[in-house]
Design a protein around this motif. Structure first.
Motif, PDB file in Angstrom:
ATOM      1  N   TRP A 286       0.845  -1.186   0.000  1.00  0.00           N
ATOM      2  CA  TRP A 286       0.000   0.000   0.000  1.00  0.00           C
ATOM      3  C   TRP A 286       0.874   1.228   0.000  1.00  0.00           C
ATOM      4  O   TRP A 286       2.081   1.145   0.231  1.00  0.00           O
ATOM      5  CB  TRP A 286      -0.960  -0.006   1.189  1.00  0.00           C
ATOM      6  N   GLU A 287       0.237   2.311  -0.267  1.00  0.00           N
ATOM      7  CA  GLU A 287       0.990   3.548  -0.385  1.00  0.00           C
ATOM      8  C   GLU A 287       1.530   3.956   0.977  1.00  0.00           C
ATOM      9  O   GLU A 287       0.840   3.849   1.985  1.00  0.00           O
ATOM     10  CB  GLU A 287       0.072   4.645  -0.923  1.00  0.00           C
TER      11      GLU A 287
ATOM     12  N   PRO B  37      -4.250   3.798  -2.234  1.00  0.00           N
ATOM     13  CA  PRO B  37      -3.834   2.813  -3.232  1.00  0.00           C
ATOM     14  C   PRO B  37      -3.303   1.568  -2.526  1.00  0.00           C
ATOM     15  O   PRO B  37      -2.534   1.676  -1.571  1.00  0.00           O
ATOM     16  CB  PRO B  37      -2.728   3.524  -4.007  1.00  0.00           C
TER      17      PRO B  37
ATOM     18  N   THR C 154      -7.551   0.249  -5.204  1.00  0.00           N
ATOM     19  CA  THR C 154      -7.761   1.238  -4.167  1.00  0.00           C
ATOM     20  C   THR C 154      -8.662   0.638  -3.091  1.00  0.00           C
ATOM     21  O   THR C 154      -9.550  -0.151  -3.407  1.00  0.00           O
ATOM     22  CB  THR C 154      -8.481   2.488  -4.720  1.00  0.00           C
TER      23      THR C 154
END
Lengths: 865, 106
Positions: free
Chosen positions: A575-576, A646, A655
């Motif tokens: 993940w971001e 994201p 997402t």
């Protein structure tokens, strides 16, 4: 004097054991004189031989004489014992009932324990069979699943390992015969040498060659019966997963006490199965691996050599797996990461011994309390020449008689209670007295009880002084020794009530924990919901499934229907803003559980969306790149703003669109892990797992009928398998439910036995103090005062018991609760409530007698001829 | 008239012959001399006990003696009743066997 040899000690002991004291001395002296003479002239060995010969040839004459007197005394003892039993009918009955209940409890519990201990022990080579397991060294978690080639490496590298067997368990597999569906059975595949290692009993076929051909299968008796009826199964064909297999052997159904269970066993699809995954083969941790080592080889020495195998042979290894062996016999009782049924085995053994101890305590207390009545008898016996040993023998013998009586009725009671006990414990135990283990266990119980219960009274009673007892001196039993005895009685009553109260508190805590787990918010609606499992044979295509779904929705009894995919475990997550290093990422990914769903999953499950939204079937993008995750995932991955973040699962970017409240679909026994849901567009290789169906409240029966009818219309002849979700959760608590009901029963019995003991003690005391009470009453004591006089001590004992039991129970239950990730805790109110309950029960028991004694007319008790 | 059993007769005769020195070891030796076989001590004690109960012998504990490492001995002595019993059994034997010719084996 040339040589002096000592006469043989054992021969002397033998004389002492078999002859009376008077003969003994004379015999010994005469023998010694001759022995010294002989040992001076001859070798010591022949002197000793002479000695032995004289002793042995004398035994018959000496023993017959003695046995005759024994028999005469035995007759007398038996007569006196029976008279006593009859004279003290109530007390004897209490003794026997208490012991009966205690023995029956202990027998049943120990049978249960024995059954648990018998798991996996029936293999002839059991001592040399080990399971190969591996532990993640960076976190304490151990797995019994291994990649297939590890077996080859073990065989090649370690000469002490003689065989390595890989099992691949496939769960329920559809079986067909002559084109007919024969139901789903537990299937597994294994290496052909499996029967050289494990001794599953063959009814037909040759164990050594059964699995040599790739297209062969060995089936259980039940499966053979179901498919072929009475016809001979060997050589017949079965269709399993599209392969035609020849039956080459029939096994007796695998006994319940085996952890390796299957209905059919086929060879691995060797080339297909093992090579198909060629690239991943070292990473496919799917096989259960067992090895047989050479006789007398220490597993520890092998552990040292194989520890690093998974790290050195796997290309993608992180060096964090440690391989070691677990003995087959330990496999059932000891779970790999601690705990396991061994805990219950210990708990129940302790409870069984508790209950038996309670009953024995009653016996001890009553026998010593009644010593006063028999003081004269003991005194007289001593005066006419009984030795102390003889009196010990007499009283011990009486205990043995009572224990034997109780043992007999306990056996009857156990037989009667066995069906009930089996329901409670969820087992199918039998009492087979021809089984040496069972009868041995029972005899050991009897002997233990007789020793425990009989020895103390025997020793205590035999110590009474004949002069004092016969003079009728006050205080022989109730004075100084009596004081000590009463101290002992008090101690024993306190012990009894401590155990009973401790058990009551434990039961309540266990019960509360179970209730807590059953009643806590699951995070979804489990009731009226069933999950229909799609067998492979129907194909698992989305379009077909949606047609079925549309049809089902039409039913007036069905509220919601939704489909879902199979559960995947462990994967790569990113993940971001992820900051963790590679190792942690793998750790986080390993904890993830994921499956795809359709848009109606939300309403069917009754899920709660906490943030964001659920999937919308109308939005094409939701099929491509949207994820919904649960609270636990947010917590595990430490996401601050999950919605809109994201996120990728197994490298498929997307997402996070929503967060839902944790759904405890398998209950609260396991810690909730991270879950990820997504939607899957229709593809040619669809692989749906099944349909969740929610019925309208109150029309479960009709809904189920509709569901089945529709199923049969869509898939005629295909198996209809479904599982109610709430049932499944309840089953997950099986151990707890059995534990609660068993504990309830045994706690009840423990309390019952303790109260019996209390009752008999107080009745006995009231009876002995009849005159005293009469005098007190004539001098003006009130009923209440008399009641207090009799009850005070007993009440105090129960209060003291509470004081001891509370901390012990608190500590023990705290430990027990650590098994659960979701704990209800030990509530404080349990202690006073149980304490007061125990006190009230004890007081009621006491009061039955103490009130009777205090309202009695003093004239009656004081009137003397 | 109380007839002695054969075992009692043999033991009692041995006690009689030994006079002051009748105790376990010597009695056993005497019996060996009389009937050419050794009896088990147990049998001798048992028989002696029976005769004590009937009053034919007395049991006397002697002084500690050196040959027994300073421990005492139990002696047996025949009583007048014992003498009478021996006499009786002798008379019985005499009348049973008195006018018999020696039994020939042919």
């Amino acid at each position: 004097m040339k040589n002096y040899y000592k006469s043989p000690l054992i021969a002397r002991l033998l004389i002492k054991l078999t002859t009376s004291d008077e003969d003994y001395e004379e015999f010994l002296l005469d023998l010694e004189e001759s022995f010294v003479l002989i040992s001076q002239t001859e070798q010591g060995v022949s002197a000793a031989r002479w000695y032995w010969a004289r002793v042995l040839e004398s035994l018959p004459a000496l023993m017959i004489d003695r046995l005759k007197w024994r028999m005469i005394m035995l007759k007398n003892y038996l007569k006196v014992a029976l008279r006593n039993l009859r004279r003290n009918r109530v007390y004897s009955l209490i003794n026997i009932i208490g012991l009966t209940v205690g023995l029956a409890c202990a027998l049943l519990i120990l049978l249960w324990v024995q059954d648990e201990m018998s798991y996996n022990r029936f293999h002839e080579n059991g001592d040399t069979i080990y399971r190969v397991v591996n532990r993640r060294t960076d976190r304490a978690s151990t797995s019994s699943q291994a990649p297939a080639p590890l077996a080859d490496v073990l065989l090649d590298e370690i000469p002490e390992i003689e065989e390595a067997i890989r099992f691949l368990f496939r769960g329920k597999v559809d079986v067909q015969h002559d084109g007919q569906f024969m139901g789903s059975w537990d299937g597994a595949s294994a290496d052909p040498e499996v029967f050289d290692v494990f001794s599953f009993p063959f009814l037909e076929g040759d164990a050594r060659t059964a699995l040599d051909e790739p297209q062969s299968v060995v089936v259980s008796e039940s499966l053979a019966k179901a498919c072929f009826g009475i016809e001979a199964p060997i050589g017949r064909l079965l269709e399993i997963k599209g392969d035609l297999l020849t039956v080459t052997g029939v096994l007796a159904d695998i006994p319940g006490n085996s952890d390796i269970q299957f209905d059919f066993l086929r060879p691995h699809l060797s080339n297909v199965e093992l090579v198909k995954y060629d690239r991943f083969i070292w990473n496919w941790f799917a096989f259960h691996l067992y090895v047989k080592v050479a006789d007398g080889v220490d597993a520890v020495s092998i552990d040292e050599k194989i520890g690093d195998f998974l790290n050195t042979y796997r290309e993608s290894s992180k060096g964090n797996l440690k391989v070691f062996l677990q003995p087959l016999a330990r496999m059932h009782l000891w779970h790999l990461d601690g705990g396991g049924p061994i805990q219950y085995v210990i708990i129940f053994t302790v409870v069984a011994l508790f209950v038996l101890a309670l009953a024995s305590i009653n016996f001890i207390n009553l026998s010593t309390a009644m010593a006063g009545r028999r003081a004269k008898e003991i005194g007289l016996r001593k005066v006419v020449g009984s030795s102390r040993a003889e009196i010990v023998r007499q009283f011990f013998g009486e205990s043995v008689v009572i224990v034997a009586l109780a043992g007999f009725s306990a056996l009857l009671l156990s037989f009667l209670a066995l069906p009930f006990f089996n329901t409670l414990s969820g087992k199918a135990l039998t009492i087979n007295l021809l089984n040496l283990n069972v009868s041995g266990l029972f005899l050991a119980l009897l002997a233990g009880t007789a020793l425990l219960a009989g020895l103390y009274p025997a020793i205590m009673l035999s110590a009474l002084s004949p002069v004092k007892t016969l003079k009728g001196e006050k205080g022989v039993v109730s004075g100084k020794t009596g004081h000590r005895r009463f101290g002992m009685a008090g101690f024993l009553v306190v012990l009894q009530f401590t155990l009973s109260i401790g058990l009551m508190i434990s039961t309540t805590v266990i019960h509360r924990q179970l209730q807590y787990m059953m009643n806590s918010d699951l995070g979804f609606n489990a009731s009226n919901q069933t999950f229909v499992i799609l067998p492979e044979s129907v194909g698992r295509r989305m379009d077909a499934l949606m047609a079925l779904k549309q049809e089902l929705i039409q039913s007036p009894h069905i509220a919601e229907v939704s489909g879902r995919g199979p559960t995947g475990r462990g994967g790569t997550v990113e993940w971001e803003g992820m900051t963790q290093d590679a190792n942690t990422v793998e750790y986080l990914g390993n904890h993830v559980k994921y499956y795809f769903v359709d848009g109606d999953y939300l309403s069917t499950q009754g899920m709660n969306i906490l943030e964001g939204r659920f999937f919308d079937e109308g939005m094409a993008s939701d099929y491509q790149n949207a994820y919904v995750i649960n609270e636990a995932a947010v917590k595990l991955w430490d996401l601050e703003e999950p919605v809109g973040m994201p996120f990728s699962l197994n490298r498929k970017a997307g997402t996070i669109i929503g967060v839902y409240q944790n759904m405890h679909q398998s209950g609260f026994k396991e810690e909730m892990g991270a879950e990820v849901l997504y939607m899957e567009p229709s593809t040619p290789w669809d692989n749906w797992a099944g349909l969740s169906v929610r019925f309208i409240d109150g029309s479960l029966k009709e809904g189920l009928a509709d569901l089945k009818a529709t199923w049969n219309r869509f898939y005629p002849g295909q198996p209809f398998n479904h599982q109610f979700v709430d049932d499944e959760i309840r089953q997950a608590y099986g151990m707890e439910r059995h534990l609660t009901s068993l504990f309830n029963v045994f706690t009840g019995l423990a309390l019952f036995i303790s109260c019996l003991g209390l009752f008999s003690l107080i009745s006995f005391m009231a009876e002995r103090r009849r005159k005293e009470i009469g005098i007190r009453k004539t001098l003006g004591a009130s009923v209440l005062q008399i009641w207090g006089l009799l009850s005070r001590k007993f009440t105090m004992w129960v209060v003291v018991s509470n004081g001891i039991a509370w901390p012990l129970a608190w500590f023990a239950m705290g430990r027990w609760l650590q098994n659960y990730p979701y704990q209800h805790g030990v509530e404080w109110w349990i202690f006073p409530v149980i304490g007061i309950a125990a006190l009230v029960i004890a007081l009621l028991t006491i009061s039955v007698q103490s009130i009777k004694a205090s309202v009695a007319n003093p004239v009656k008790s004081l009137y003397y001829e | 008239m109380i007839l002695l059993t054969r075992a009692e007769e043999i033991v009692l005769l041995a006690v009689y012959k030994l006079k002051e020195n009748a105790y376990g070891v010597t009695i056993r030796e005497q019996i060996h001399q009389d009937i050419s076989r050794y009896w088990a001590f147990g049998v001798i004690y048992k028989t002696l006990k029976k005769m004590r109960d009937k009053g034919f012998v007395d049991k006397i504990s002697g002084d500690p003696v050196a040959e027994r490492g300073g421990r005492k001995k139990y002696f047996y002595r025949i009583t007048p009743e014992g003498m009478k019993a021996l006499e009786e059994i002798f008379n019985v034997h005499a009348s049973l066997w008195g006018d018999m010719q020696p039994i020939s084996m042919d």
